[in-house]
Design an enzyme around this catalytic site. Structure first.
Site, PDB file in Angstrom:
ATOM      1  CG  ASP A   1     -21.249  -9.017 -18.860  1.00 50.95           C
ATOM      2  OD1 ASP A   1     -20.479  -8.102 -19.128  1.00 50.95           O
ATOM      3  OD2 ASP A   1     -21.283 -10.378 -19.262  1.00 50.95           O
TER       4      ASP A   1
ATOM      5  CG  ASP B   1     -23.470 -12.268 -20.586  1.00 50.94           C
ATOM      6  OD1 ASP B   1     -23.497 -11.669 -21.355  1.00 50.94           O
ATOM      7  OD2 ASP B   1     -22.510 -12.716 -19.438  1.00 50.94           O
TER       8      ASP B   1
ATOM      9  CG  ASN C   1     -22.271  -7.141 -21.861  1.00 46.95           C
ATOM     10  OD1 ASN C   1     -21.149  -6.843 -22.653  1.00 46.95           O
ATOM     11  ND2 ASN C   1     -22.470  -8.349 -21.795  1.00 46.95           N
TER      12      ASN C   1
ATOM     13  CB  THR D   1     -20.185 -15.459 -19.211  1.00 45.28           C
ATOM     14  OG1 THR D   1     -21.606 -14.990 -18.478  1.00 45.28           O
ATOM     15  CG2 THR D   1     -20.187 -16.825 -19.078  1.00 45.28           C
TER      16      THR D   1
ATOM     17  CG  PHE E   1     -16.202  -6.297 -23.060  1.00 48.37           C
ATOM     18  CD1 PHE E   1     -17.026  -6.647 -22.074  1.00 48.37           C
ATOM     19  CD2 PHE E   1     -16.449  -4.646 -23.321  1.00 48.37           C
ATOM     20  CE1 PHE E   1     -17.920  -5.858 -21.216  1.00 48.37           C
ATOM     21  CE2 PHE E   1     -17.403  -3.924 -22.313  1.00 48.37           C
ATOM     22  CZ  PHE E   1     -18.046  -4.572 -21.474  1.00 48.37           C
ATOM     23  CG  ASN E   2     -16.226 -10.864 -20.825  1.00 47.08           C
ATOM     24  OD1 ASN E   2     -16.739  -9.833 -20.669  1.00 47.08           O
ATOM     25  ND2 ASN E   2     -16.526 -12.031 -21.064  1.00 47.08           N
TER      26      ASN E   2
ATOM     27  CG  HIS F   1     -18.429 -13.628 -27.546  1.00 49.88           C
ATOM     28  ND1 HIS F   1     -17.446 -13.629 -28.534  1.00 49.88           N
ATOM     29  CD2 HIS F   1     -19.210 -12.447 -27.948  1.00 49.88           C
ATOM     30  CE1 HIS F   1     -17.346 -12.550 -29.142  1.00 49.88           C
ATOM     31  NE2 HIS F   1     -18.427 -11.840 -28.965  1.00 49.88           N
ATOM     32  CG  ASP F   2     -20.829 -14.653 -22.445  1.00 47.85           C
ATOM     33  OD1 ASP F   2     -21.596 -13.772 -22.042  1.00 47.85           O
ATOM     34  OD2 ASP F   2     -19.568 -14.430 -22.650  1.00 47.85           O
TER      35      ASP F   2
HETATM   36  O1  RIB Z   1     -15.916 -10.088 -25.552  1.00 44.79           O
HETATM   37  C1  RIB Z   1     -17.343 -10.676 -25.508  1.00 44.79           C
HETATM   38  C2  RIB Z   1     -17.652 -10.954 -24.144  1.00 44.79           C
HETATM   39  O2  RIB Z   1     -17.814  -9.490 -23.582  1.00 44.79           O
HETATM   40  C3  RIB Z   1     -18.865 -11.609 -24.024  1.00 44.79           C
HETATM   41  O3  RIB Z   1     -18.837 -12.073 -22.721  1.00 44.79           O
HETATM   42  C4  RIB Z   1     -20.013 -10.224 -23.759  1.00 44.79           C
HETATM   43  O4  RIB Z   1     -21.268 -10.935 -23.120  1.00 44.79           O
HETATM   44  C5  RIB Z   1     -19.316  -9.404 -23.414  1.00 44.79           C
HETATM   45  O5  RIB Z   1     -19.423  -9.596 -21.930  1.00 44.79           O
HETATM   46 CA    CA Z   2     -20.589 -11.621 -20.953  1.00 42.51          CA
END
Ligand code: RIB
Ligand code: CA
Length: 313
Positions: free
Chosen positions: A10, A15, A40, A126, A168-169, A242-243
């Site tokens: 996303d 990403d 996102n 991701t 979040f994801n 993160h990703d």
């Molecule tokens: O919490 C972080 C995640 O949420 C990452 O994948 C960021 O790109 C968002 O998608």
């Molecule tokens: Ca992401």
């Protein structure tokens, strides 16, 4: 080991860096396709952003597919406050010449997996897990051809980022996460517990800035934008990247340490929706369903990322 992978994402600046890292590693990774999901930012932006990222990388072979425009049950929640209105603030935004594929991402995932041999394809989600879960629901037989799922999502030590108790994801589509985590497939989880150890510090970004190619320069621009939110929120020097942890694990698994754990996803409580309940100490008799990564060699991660970004020169 040459891994055949599908990246479901996303974009999102982080990403984007994961995609750059994967595209910079053709000796280890065979990217079969990029699928995109709402997360996102809405789907029409994540799918456009994925095509911009391929353009920046000078990659004209990769196909980008659009998937689900909303979670399975919940309303879509996006994160423009983190990623900007475009979802890719920090680089020039335009409509790429390369068009989105007409095949739906779910159908691409299903058809690719049906045509694959047993245990041969690695899925790298991701973003929210909507596309992955819906593909498994549409065609359960594809599971036998999935080697492993290496995903970014969840939190234990770090609590949460979209809510006090959820990442979040997972929170955007907790029902999809439940389907994936209960699939019985080998799952490597890169949660906030790990990603908060790989901060985009000024020193690390400065090393990437010295690389004279469009991908490294785009990475610097995106990271400078991306870092402003989390460094203000947490007081960090930089932001958690993160990703790319998912791709880094595929390239150098020894950078990471993890533990088999049972993880359940909260899908009932309004207060803790999307929480990853990690039985890290085995207090239940539930069999582990994931490998929960908990430690990363952050300097080694950035050496890998910086070295690979030089491959675009
Ligand atoms: O919490 C972080 C995640 O949420 C990452 O994948 C960021 O790109 C968002 O998608
Ligand atoms: Ca992401």
């Amino acid at each position: 080991m040459h891994e055949k992978i599908i990246i479901d994402c996303d974009p999102g600046q982080d990403d984007a860096v994961a995609l750059f890292l994967a595209m910079a590693s053709p000796d280890e990774l065979d990217i079969l396709g990029i699928t995109t999901v709402a997360g996102n930012v809405p789907l029409e932006l994540t799918q456009r952003n994925a095509r911009i990222i391929c353009d920046i990388a000078g990659n004209h072979d990769l196909s980008v597919y659009a998937g689900c425009s909303r979670p399975m049950l919940l309303d879509l929640v996006t994160a423009e406050n983190v990623h900007g209105m475009s979802g890719l603030d920090g680089v020039d935004i335009y409509e790429p010449i390369r068009t989105i594929k007409k095949t739906h991402a779910i159908d691409f995932i299903v058809e690719t997996l049906k045509a694959a041999s047993d245990n041969s394809i690695t899925l790298v989600p991701t973003g929210p897990l909507t596309n992955i879960a819906m593909a498994m629901i549409k065609e359960p037989s594809i599971s036998k051809n999935i080697k492993q799922i290496v995903l970014m999502g969840g939190a234990m030590q770090e609590g949460g980022n979209l809510s006090p108790s959820a990442e979040f994801n997972i929170l955007v589509d907790p029902h999809a996460a439940h389907v994936v985590f209960d699939s019985g497939l080998p799952i490597i989880v890169m949660s906030l517990d790990v990603t908060h150890q790989v901060l985009t510090t000024k020193e690390r970004v400065a090393k990437i800035r010295k690389i004279n190619n469009p991908v490294a320069q785009a990475t610097v621009g995106m990271l400078q934008f991306f870092a402003r939110y989390d460094s203000a929120k947490y007081g960090f020097d930089g932001a958690p990247l993160h990703d790319p942890c998912t791709i880094a694990w595929l390239l150098k698994p020894d950078l990471f340490q993890g533990k088999p754990c049972h993880v359940s996803i909260e899908t009932g409580s309004k207060l803790t929706m999307g929480h990853t309940a990690v039985d890290f100490w085995g207090v239940t008799n539930a069999m582990p369903n994931v490998t929960w990564m908990h430690t990363v060699d952050a300097d080694g991660f950035y050496v890998l990322l910086t070295d690979r970004l030089r491959n675009f020169s």
